[in-house]
Design a protein around this motif. Structure first.
Motif, PDB file in Angstrom:
ATOM      1  N   ALA A 182      11.539  81.147 -59.244  1.00  0.00           N
ATOM      2  CA  ALA A 182      11.236  82.114 -60.762  1.00  0.00           C
ATOM      3  C   ALA A 182      10.469  83.079 -61.001  1.00  0.00           C
ATOM      4  O   ALA A 182      10.337  83.708 -62.109  1.00  0.00           O
ATOM      5  CB  ALA A 182      11.355  81.475 -61.538  1.00  0.00           C
ATOM      6  N   VAL A 183       9.288  83.141 -60.606  1.00  0.00           N
ATOM      7  CA  VAL A 183       8.683  83.654 -60.429  1.00  0.00           C
ATOM      8  C   VAL A 183       8.208  85.368 -60.390  1.00  0.00           C
ATOM      9  O   VAL A 183       8.106  85.841 -60.895  1.00  0.00           O
ATOM     10  CB  VAL A 183       7.063  83.648 -59.683  1.00  0.00           C
ATOM     11  N   GLN A 184       9.623  85.362 -59.554  1.00  0.00           N
ATOM     12  CA  GLN A 184       9.623  86.505 -58.902  1.00  0.00           C
ATOM     13  C   GLN A 184      10.675  87.324 -60.104  1.00  0.00           C
ATOM     14  O   GLN A 184      10.644  88.611 -60.280  1.00  0.00           O
ATOM     15  CB  GLN A 184      10.649  87.114 -58.478  1.00  0.00           C
ATOM     16  N   ALA A 185      11.409  86.736 -60.982  1.00  0.00           N
ATOM     17  CA  ALA A 185      12.324  86.766 -62.098  1.00  0.00           C
ATOM     18  C   ALA A 185      11.124  87.451 -62.941  1.00  0.00           C
ATOM     19  O   ALA A 185      11.506  87.899 -63.396  1.00  0.00           O
ATOM     20  CB  ALA A 185      13.330  85.862 -62.332  1.00  0.00           C
ATOM     21  N   MET A 186      10.213  86.067 -63.317  1.00  0.00           N
ATOM     22  CA  MET A 186       9.498  86.702 -63.990  1.00  0.00           C
ATOM     23  C   MET A 186       9.319  88.324 -64.211  1.00  0.00           C
ATOM     24  O   MET A 186       8.367  89.425 -64.731  1.00  0.00           O
ATOM     25  CB  MET A 186       8.677  85.394 -64.264  1.00  0.00           C
ATOM     26  N   LYS A 187       8.582  88.256 -62.944  1.00  0.00           N
ATOM     27  CA  LYS A 187       7.595  89.458 -62.776  1.00  0.00           C
ATOM     28  C   LYS A 187       8.617  91.021 -62.711  1.00  0.00           C
ATOM     29  O   LYS A 187       8.226  91.392 -63.509  1.00  0.00           O
ATOM     30  CB  LYS A 187       7.470  89.521 -61.394  1.00  0.00           C
ATOM     31  N   ALA A 188      10.135  90.267 -62.655  1.00  0.00           N
ATOM     32  CA  ALA A 188      10.842  91.757 -62.902  1.00  0.00           C
ATOM     33  C   ALA A 188      11.515  91.953 -64.527  1.00  0.00           C
ATOM     34  O   ALA A 188      12.298  92.479 -64.272  1.00  0.00           O
ATOM     35  CB  ALA A 188      12.244  91.383 -62.046  1.00  0.00           C
ATOM     36  N   GLY A 189      10.536  91.689 -65.100  1.00  0.00           N
ATOM     37  CA  GLY A 189      11.088  91.156 -66.393  1.00  0.00           C
ATOM     38  C   GLY A 189      12.486  90.682 -67.045  1.00  0.00           C
ATOM     39  O   GLY A 189      12.628  90.965 -68.098  1.00  0.00           O
ATOM     40  N   LEU A 190      12.894  89.659 -66.159  1.00  0.00           N
ATOM     41  CA  LEU A 190      14.411  88.944 -66.244  1.00  0.00           C
ATOM     42  C   LEU A 190      13.316  87.906 -67.736  1.00  0.00           C
ATOM     43  O   LEU A 190      14.422  87.575 -68.137  1.00  0.00           O
ATOM     44  CB  LEU A 190      14.528  88.573 -65.293  1.00  0.00           C
ATOM     45  N   LEU A 191      12.206  87.600 -67.682  1.00  0.00           N
ATOM     46  CA  LEU A 191      12.332  85.935 -69.090  1.00  0.00           C
ATOM     47  C   LEU A 191      12.262  86.756 -70.143  1.00  0.00           C
ATOM     48  O   LEU A 191      12.896  86.002 -70.993  1.00  0.00           O
ATOM     49  CB  LEU A 191      11.296  85.465 -68.517  1.00  0.00           C
ATOM     50  N   GLU A 192      11.918  88.222 -69.999  1.00  0.00           N
ATOM     51  CA  GLU A 192      11.673  88.477 -71.532  1.00  0.00           C
ATOM     52  C   GLU A 192      13.394  88.356 -72.247  1.00  0.00           C
ATOM     53  O   GLU A 192      13.885  88.634 -73.666  1.00  0.00           O
ATOM     54  CB  GLU A 192      10.845  89.812 -71.655  1.00  0.00           C
ATOM     55  N   ILE A 193      13.832  89.002 -71.264  1.00  0.00           N
ATOM     56  CA  ILE A 193      15.459  89.751 -71.947  1.00  0.00           C
ATOM     57  C   ILE A 193      16.403  88.623 -71.184  1.00  0.00           C
ATOM     58  O   ILE A 193      17.883  88.320 -72.652  1.00  0.00           O
ATOM     59  CB  ILE A 193      16.264  90.450 -70.572  1.00  0.00           C
ATOM     60  N   ALA A 194      16.653  87.758 -70.997  1.00  0.00           N
ATOM     61  CA  ALA A 194      17.244  86.275 -70.926  1.00  0.00           C
ATOM     62  C   ALA A 194      17.333  86.105 -71.855  1.00  0.00           C
ATOM     63  O   ALA A 194      16.745  85.092 -72.314  1.00  0.00           O
ATOM     64  CB  ALA A 194      16.632  85.682 -69.604  1.00  0.00           C
ATOM     65  N   ASP A 195      18.869  85.326 -72.278  1.00  0.00           N
ATOM     66  CA  ASP A 195      18.647  84.660 -73.325  1.00  0.00           C
ATOM     67  C   ASP A 195      19.898  83.891 -73.036  1.00  0.00           C
ATOM     68  O   ASP A 195      20.096  82.162 -73.167  1.00  0.00           O
ATOM     69  CB  ASP A 195      20.375  85.558 -74.695  1.00  0.00           C
ATOM     70  N   VAL A 196      20.405  83.558 -71.794  1.00  0.00           N
ATOM     71  CA  VAL A 196      21.117  82.857 -70.732  1.00  0.00           C
ATOM     72  C   VAL A 196      20.811  82.505 -69.634  1.00  0.00           C
ATOM     73  O   VAL A 196      21.304  83.962 -69.579  1.00  0.00           O
ATOM     74  CB  VAL A 196      22.751  82.767 -70.982  1.00  0.00           C
ATOM     75  N   PHE A 197      20.149  82.122 -69.073  1.00  0.00           N
ATOM     76  CA  PHE A 197      19.784  82.248 -67.210  1.00  0.00           C
ATOM     77  C   PHE A 197      21.350  81.071 -66.951  1.00  0.00           C
ATOM     78  O   PHE A 197      21.468  79.934 -67.043  1.00  0.00           O
ATOM     79  CB  PHE A 197      18.770  81.362 -67.093  1.00  0.00           C
ATOM     80  N   VAL A 198      21.955  81.456 -65.515  1.00  0.00           N
ATOM     81  CA  VAL A 198      22.659  81.025 -64.945  1.00  0.00           C
ATOM     82  C   VAL A 198      22.087  81.539 -62.964  1.00  0.00           C
ATOM     83  O   VAL A 198      21.431  81.927 -63.110  1.00  0.00           O
ATOM     84  CB  VAL A 198      23.990  81.799 -65.031  1.00  0.00           C
ATOM     85  N   VAL A 199      21.970  80.060 -62.999  1.00  0.00           N
ATOM     86  CA  VAL A 199      21.347  79.471 -61.727  1.00  0.00           C
ATOM     87  C   VAL A 199      22.927  79.218 -61.536  1.00  0.00           C
ATOM     88  O   VAL A 199      23.496  78.246 -60.483  1.00  0.00           O
ATOM     89  CB  VAL A 199      21.116  78.100 -61.290  1.00  0.00           C
ATOM     90  N   ASN A 200      23.776  80.778 -60.275  1.00  0.00           N
ATOM     91  CA  ASN A 200      25.282  80.782 -59.768  1.00  0.00           C
ATOM     92  C   ASN A 200      24.672  79.851 -57.900  1.00  0.00           C
ATOM     93  O   ASN A 200      23.432  79.914 -57.759  1.00  0.00           O
ATOM     94  CB  ASN A 200      25.139  81.825 -59.395  1.00  0.00           C
ATOM     95  N   LYS A 201      26.189  79.801 -57.197  1.00  0.00           N
ATOM     96  CA  LYS A 201      25.910  79.182 -55.792  1.00  0.00           C
ATOM     97  C   LYS A 201      25.627  78.272 -55.474  1.00  0.00           C
ATOM     98  O   LYS A 201      24.602  77.561 -54.237  1.00  0.00           O
ATOM     99  CB  LYS A 201      25.221  80.927 -55.300  1.00  0.00           C
ATOM    100  N   SER A 202      24.871  76.803 -57.255  1.00  0.00           N
ATOM    101  CA  SER A 202      25.234  76.100 -57.044  1.00  0.00           C
ATOM    102  C   SER A 202      25.007  75.547 -56.327  1.00  0.00           C
ATOM    103  O   SER A 202      25.669  74.283 -55.230  1.00  0.00           O
ATOM    104  CB  SER A 202      24.783  75.501 -58.009  1.00  0.00           C
ATOM    105  N   ASP A 203      26.950  75.683 -55.583  1.00  0.00           N
ATOM    106  CA  ASP A 203      27.025  74.765 -53.745  1.00  0.00           C
ATOM    107  C   ASP A 203      26.074  75.222 -52.821  1.00  0.00           C
ATOM    108  O   ASP A 203      26.653  74.678 -52.073  1.00  0.00           O
ATOM    109  CB  ASP A 203      28.665  75.621 -53.964  1.00  0.00           C
ATOM    110  N   ARG A 204      25.413  75.972 -53.190  1.00  0.00           N
ATOM    111  CA  ARG A 204      24.540  76.325 -51.945  1.00  0.00           C
ATOM    112  C   ARG A 204      23.067  75.153 -51.877  1.00  0.00           C
ATOM    113  O   ARG A 204      22.898  75.361 -53.658  1.00  0.00           O
ATOM    114  CB  ARG A 204      24.184  77.867 -51.588  1.00  0.00           C
ATOM    115  N   ALA A 205      22.275  75.233 -51.030  1.00  0.00           N
ATOM    116  CA  ALA A 205      20.583  74.763 -50.968  1.00  0.00           C
ATOM    117  C   ALA A 205      19.985  75.492 -52.313  1.00  0.00           C
ATOM    118  O   ALA A 205      20.407  76.265 -52.327  1.00  0.00           O
ATOM    119  CB  ALA A 205      20.364  73.913 -49.592  1.00  0.00           C
ATOM    120  N   GLY A 206      19.127  75.083 -52.817  1.00  0.00           N
ATOM    121  CA  GLY A 206      18.220  75.033 -53.693  1.00  0.00           C
ATOM    122  C   GLY A 206      17.779  75.726 -54.813  1.00  0.00           C
ATOM    123  O   GLY A 206      17.267  75.627 -55.221  1.00  0.00           O
TER     124      GLY A 206
END
Ligand SMILES: Nc1nc2c(ncn2[C@@H]2O[C@H](COP(=O)(O)OP(=O)(O)OP(=O)(O)O)[C@@H](O)[C@H]2O)c(=O)[nH]1
Ligand SMILES: [Mg+2]
Length: 318
Positions: A182-206
């Protein structure tokens, strides 16, 4: 601005539902054909989006996060609700996305014969600043043509791509366990623009770790009046997809209700940005506007939506 009868004819046919003309008008915008600005200036200023109906959904995230797989599911779902959908696949021509559009085409094939779906890719032709300009103009055109839902897919790897996502009413950021924390996402500025976050590929670990991190980041962001929900999903198994749709719709409702003033502020900023994109392409024009504009009146007209950016630009050019 000189509007040739030809261009005006193409744009008005595009707006009245002629798909072939819509495709042509989009190409003209993409290729900056002389006269398209004038045609855009003539668009109905009372169209739905200006009148307060949010319906542009942006999908962004790192390469390979599952954006297109999701877009495909969202199209199916919107069609079930009876909505007519446009998909704009924005290809920033980065080295990451080689062949992506082709893969999208294949993925979208099930919608290819559906009259209620229009799929189009837009590329930057090596000019990223121009890409957000083109996407903004195409969205305005499609909006005037009265489609119910516009989905814009773009790879979230840099600032220009984020600018593309700012055109959206609802920005969906798709991350995966392997796309970093998530820290990387914040650095990329994604936190400011996101209205909905999707954690995809949740069939995988992590997936759970990323989910918690994002929830924490959203929670700590006190400036936000809309707390972006974080949804665990798998586009491949279908797990959580319904929840993603629910959250997108919920954000749309928020834009029209509780968040209406915030949403119209965002629209206003979008119109200002569109105007800046327009004058930014022509140094002489930019200088002319800078010297001759009543800046307060200009800002007011754009922010309030009294005028559209193309009209304002046309007034200066006249
Ligand atoms: N395991 C798993 N794989 C997935 C899931 N969602 C998508 N994929 C796979 O991930 C790969 C990339 O999916 P795309 O939908 O093309 O991803 P994208 O984000 O559009 O990719 P680009 O446009 O190239 O950036 C494909 O092989 C998908 O089948 C998922 O939930 N789980
Ligand atoms: Mg894709």
């Amino acid at each position: 601005l000189a509007v040739s009868a030809d261009i005006e004819g193409i744009f008005s046919a595009a707006i009245s539902g002629d798909r072939r003309m819509l495709a042509r008008a989009i190409s003209m915008i993409e290729n900056r054909v002389q006269g398209t600005l004038g045609a855009l200036a003539a668009l109905d200023p009372d169209r739905k989006r200006y009148a307060g109906s949010p319906r542009v959904v942006g999908i962004t995230g790192p390469p390979g996060a599952g954006k297109s797989t999701f877009v495909n599911l969202l199209v199916t779902e919107a069609r079930e609700r009876g909505e007519r959908v446009v998909v704009l696949a924005v290809d920033p021509s980065s080295p990451f996305t080689g062949g992506a559009i082709l893969a999208d085409r294949i993925r979208m094939e099930q919608h290819a014969l559906d009259e209620g779906v229009f799929i189009r890719s837009l590329s930057s032709r090596g000019h990223l600043g121009g890409l957000s300009r083109a996407v903004g103009q195409v969205v305005d055109l499609i909006d005037a043509a009265g489609w119910d839902l516009i989905i814009v897919e773009t790879v979230g790897v840099g600032q220009s791509e984020l600018a593309v996502c700012e055109i959206a009413d609802t920005a969906v950021v798709i991350l995966t366990p392997e796309s970093g924390d998530a820290v990387q996402a914040m650095k990329a500025g994604l936190l400011e623009i996101a209205d909905v976050f999707v954690v995809n590929k949740s069939d995988r670990a992590g997936a759970d770790v990323l989910l918690r991190e994002l929830e924490l980041a959203v929670e700590l962001d006190e400036s936000a009046t809309w707390n972006a929900p974080v949804v665990k999903a798998s586009a491949i198994t279908g797990y959580g997809v319904g929840d993603v749709v629910t959250e997108i719709l919920r954000h749309g409702d928020w834009c029209e209700g509780e968040g209406a003033s915030e949403w119209s502020d965002r629209q206003g900023r979008g119109r200002v940005r569109t105007f800046l994109d327009l004058i930014g392409e022509d140094a002489r024009f930019a200088a002319f506007v800078a010297l001759n504009s009543d800046k307060a009146a200009l800002k007011q007209a754009l922010e309030s939506g009294e005028s559209n950016p193309y009209r304002v630009a046309a007034e200066y050019e006249a």
